[in-house]
Design an enzyme around this catalytic site. Structure first.
Site, mmCIF file in Angstrom:
data_model
loop_
_atom_site.group_PDB
_atom_site.id
_atom_site.type_symbol
_atom_site.label_atom_id
_atom_site.label_comp_id
_atom_site.label_asym_id
_atom_site.label_seq_id
_atom_site.Cartn_x
_atom_site.Cartn_y
_atom_site.Cartn_z
ATOM 1 N N HIS A 91 0.494 -1.418 0.205
ATOM 2 C CA HIS A 91 -0.221 0.497 -0.429
ATOM 3 C C HIS A 91 0.968 0.821 -0.051
ATOM 4 C CE1 HIS A 91 -3.421 -2.149 1.610
ATOM 5 N NE2 HIS A 91 -3.426 -3.058 0.441
ATOM 6 N N GLU A 93 1.015 4.383 2.199
ATOM 7 C CA GLU A 93 1.584 4.118 3.389
ATOM 8 C C GLU A 93 2.270 3.213 3.373
ATOM 9 O OE1 GLU A 93 -2.710 4.599 3.017
ATOM 10 O OE2 GLU A 93 -2.265 3.557 2.511
ATOM 11 N N CYS A 121 -5.835 1.642 5.708
ATOM 12 C CA CYS A 121 -6.293 0.634 6.532
ATOM 13 C C CYS A 121 -6.091 0.003 7.151
ATOM 14 C CB CYS A 121 -6.468 -0.439 4.700
ATOM 15 S SG CYS A 121 -4.537 -1.563 5.118
ATOM 16 N N CYS A 124 -1.924 -0.557 8.003
ATOM 17 C CA CYS A 124 -1.303 0.811 7.282
ATOM 18 C C CYS A 124 -1.573 1.606 8.936
ATOM 19 C CB CYS A 124 -1.904 1.631 5.842
ATOM 20 S SG CYS A 124 -1.230 1.071 4.702
#
Length: 199
Positions: A91, A93, A121, A124
């Site tokens: 992801h 992040e 999420c 993260c």
């Protein structure tokens, strides 16, 4: 409903204005290493994150971008590469945290502000807490998996040893529009491929 992470909202001329409470560290102690929020700077860096997210879209990934900033300078610029790499942890992040840690040579990042075009999420958000990020700025909420107040609030959980200052809603409509356009295009591609004759 009051937004999460010490954020309050007020109406100003018909629009929603985000107000930020002082950043908090361990046990609610204010940080001294995180700069005071600057709306113009927040918009500038979020635009960079949106541009980064476009790279993900071009590669077939969800258009989420992230920027790590320290002392007003970008130290990491990343985007989702989950589809491209086959890595479920890739992801934007997560990649930004790794790049920022590498750039600074340390895993603790209390003097770093992380900008993301989408609410993090749970994975993260957990990594953001573990990295001791001082401040998170995100554009639009994720009502399905958001962990900064939408579904969970990992960043302000009273049982954790670090809390993150959160500002949300910066360029929210632009970010949401890009996500909707990507989802629509993906559905159209899937519908077309479902109707293709077998060879």
């Amino acid at each position: 409903m009051e937004p999460s992470g010490g954020l309050t909202a007020a109406k100003d001329g018909g629009g929603e204005v985000a107000h930020q409470l002082p950043p908090r560290g361990h046990l609610g102690v204010p940080f001294s290493s995180v700069s005071i929020p600057d709306p113009l700077a927040d918009e500038h860096f979020m635009r960079l994150a949106l541009l980064s997210g476009e790279e993900a879209s071009i590669a077939g990934d969800m258009p989420v971008g992230a920027i790590a900033v320290r002392n007003g300078e970008v130290i990491a610029s990343t985007f989702n590469t989950k589809e491209a790499t086959g890595d479920p942890t890739a992801h934007a992040e997560m990649l930004a945290l790794r790049a920022a840690s590498s750039a600074l040579g340390r895993w603790r990042l209390p003097d770093v502000t992380l900008y993301s075009t989408l609410e993090p999420c749970m994975m993260c958000a957990g990594a953001i807490v573990l990295a001791r990020i001082g401040r998170l700025v995100f554009a639009t909420r994720d009502p399905r998996t958001g962990a900064a107040g939408s579904v969970f609030d990992v960043l302000d959980h009273p049982m954790l040893n670090h809390r993150v200052s959160v500002t949300e809603g910066i360029l929210a409509e632009e970010a949401a529009d890009r996500l909707r356009m990507f989802a629509r295009a993906l559905r159209n591609r899937e519908a077309r491929s479902a109707h293709l004759p077998d060879k």
